[in-house]
Scaffold this active site. Structure first.
Site, PDB file in Angstrom:
ATOM      1  N   SER A  60       0.813  -1.216   0.000  1.00 17.59           N
ATOM      2  CA  SER A  60       0.000   0.000   0.000  1.00 17.59           C
ATOM      3  C   SER A  60       0.849   1.270   0.000  1.00 17.59           C
ATOM      4  O   SER A  60       2.044   1.241   0.249  1.00 17.59           O
ATOM      5  CB  SER A  60      -0.893   0.019   1.240  1.00 17.59           C
TER       6      SER A  60
HETATM    7  N1  SAH Z   1       0.167  -4.854   4.307  1.00 16.07           N
HETATM    8  C1  SAH Z   1       0.984  -5.148   3.162  1.00 16.07           C
HETATM    9  C2  SAH Z   1       0.265  -5.898   2.042  1.00 16.07           C
HETATM   10  C3  SAH Z   1      -0.965  -5.343   1.456  1.00 16.07           C
HETATM   11  S1  SAH Z   1      -1.645  -6.307   0.130  1.00 16.07           S
HETATM   12  C4  SAH Z   1       1.640  -3.895   2.660  1.00 16.07           C
HETATM   13  O1  SAH Z   1       0.999  -2.873   2.508  1.00 16.07           O
HETATM   14  O2  SAH Z   1       2.817  -3.967   2.369  1.00 16.07           O
HETATM   15  C5  SAH Z   1      -2.896  -7.191   0.979  1.00 16.07           C
HETATM   16  C6  SAH Z   1      -2.503  -8.604   1.298  1.00 16.07           C
HETATM   17  O3  SAH Z   1      -3.622  -9.238   1.908  1.00 16.07           O
HETATM   18  C7  SAH Z   1      -2.139  -9.461   0.088  1.00 16.07           C
HETATM   19  O4  SAH Z   1      -0.849  -9.990   0.242  1.00 16.07           O
HETATM   20  C8  SAH Z   1      -3.209 -10.569   0.085  1.00 16.07           C
HETATM   21  O5  SAH Z   1      -2.725 -11.826  -0.343  1.00 16.07           O
HETATM   22  C9  SAH Z   1      -3.610 -10.597   1.549  1.00 16.07           C
HETATM   23  N2  SAH Z   1      -4.913 -11.199   1.848  1.00 16.07           N
HETATM   24  C10 SAH Z   1      -6.090 -11.051   1.168  1.00 16.07           C
HETATM   25  N3  SAH Z   1      -7.064 -11.768   1.771  1.00 16.07           N
HETATM   26  C11 SAH Z   1      -6.496 -12.379   2.846  1.00 16.07           C
HETATM   27  C12 SAH Z   1      -6.993 -13.250   3.865  1.00 16.07           C
HETATM   28  N4  SAH Z   1      -8.275 -13.657   3.895  1.00 16.07           N
HETATM   29  N5  SAH Z   1      -6.136 -13.673   4.812  1.00 16.07           N
HETATM   30  C13 SAH Z   1      -4.830 -13.287   4.812  1.00 16.07           C
HETATM   31  N6  SAH Z   1      -4.307 -12.463   3.869  1.00 16.07           N
HETATM   32  C14 SAH Z   1      -5.133 -12.015   2.906  1.00 16.07           C
END
Ligand code: SAH
Length: 213
Positions: A60
């Protein structure tokens, strides 16, 4: 040199976005974002923009992450759950802000990268778990704070029961393309007092099909 400039520009961006929590700003200053992006994207790390990390996901916008973490109002003693580890950048910030950090990621290859990135930065006290965050992490509960980095129509029902009385949940919620970051306070095991923080666009929270794991 580049690293210092990257972190300085991200601190400036977080301040511009209204973040005043000095602990959050210090965490942004301490974590080298270029270590949490794919090879070749390091030069983008200083920009206050999302970066594609593969598997259809993005890390993000840093100022948004900083705002969401500020909304948790952590003091350093808390146990925190992050849902959606991605490449681990927000996880690394949380490691600077809380006592114990659990992070759950549904895509195993992303969780593995995140573990490598955290280890390479010497960050400890963080457990990255592969699984479906819509179920929370009952084995490690209760948590004083939960931050979701993927959007859902509503906060998954399982989470409220895994948060301590007075604990906070910060999550992007709402229909596709029209999500708002909302902060809830948990009282009597329920999400209460929703406060809308900002309008955003997130990748979706995807629940595993029942029985798939
Ligand atoms: N917080 C991180 C990643 C954001 S992307 C950053 O900003 O660097 C959001 C992430 O959520 C992705 O890697 C996706 O695979 C994960 N995600 C989506 N649904 C999920 C779920 N039900 N349980 C765990 N992770 C999930």
């Amino acid at each position: 040199m580049r690293r210092r400039r990257t972190q300085d520009s991200l601190v400036t961006a977080a301040r511009r976005a209204g973040v005043t929590d000095e602990r959050v700003l210090a965490a942004v200053a301490a974590v080298p974002r270029e270590r949490f992006v794919p090879p070749g994207a390091e030069s983008e790390a200083a920009l206050d923009r999302p970066i594609v990390i593969g598997s259809g996901q993005t890390t993000s916008q840093p100022s948004l992450i900083a705002s969401m973490l500020a909304a948790l109002e952590l003091t350093g003693t808390e146990r925190v759950l992050e849902i959606g580890t991605g490449f681990g950048y927000q996880t690394a910030l949380l490691a600077h802000l809380a006592a114990e950090v659990y992070s759950i990621e549904r895509i195993a290859s992303l969780a593995e990268r995140a573990r490598e990135h955290l280890a390479a930065c010497g960050i400890e006290g963080v457990e990255v778990v592969v699984g479906d965050g819509t179920r929370g992490l009952p084995d490690a509960a209760p948590f004083d704070a939960v931050v979701m980095s993927a959007a859902a129509r509503e906060v998954p029902a399982a989470l409220a029961g895994q948060v301590t009385e007075g604990g906070r949940v910060v999550a992007p919620v709402g229909p596709d393309g029209a999500q708002t970051v909302v902060r809830y306070t948990v009282r009597d095991g329920r999400l209460q007092d929703p406060e809308r923080l900002s309008a955003v666009r997130f990748v979706p929270l995807i629940a595993d099909e029942p029985g798939s794991g």
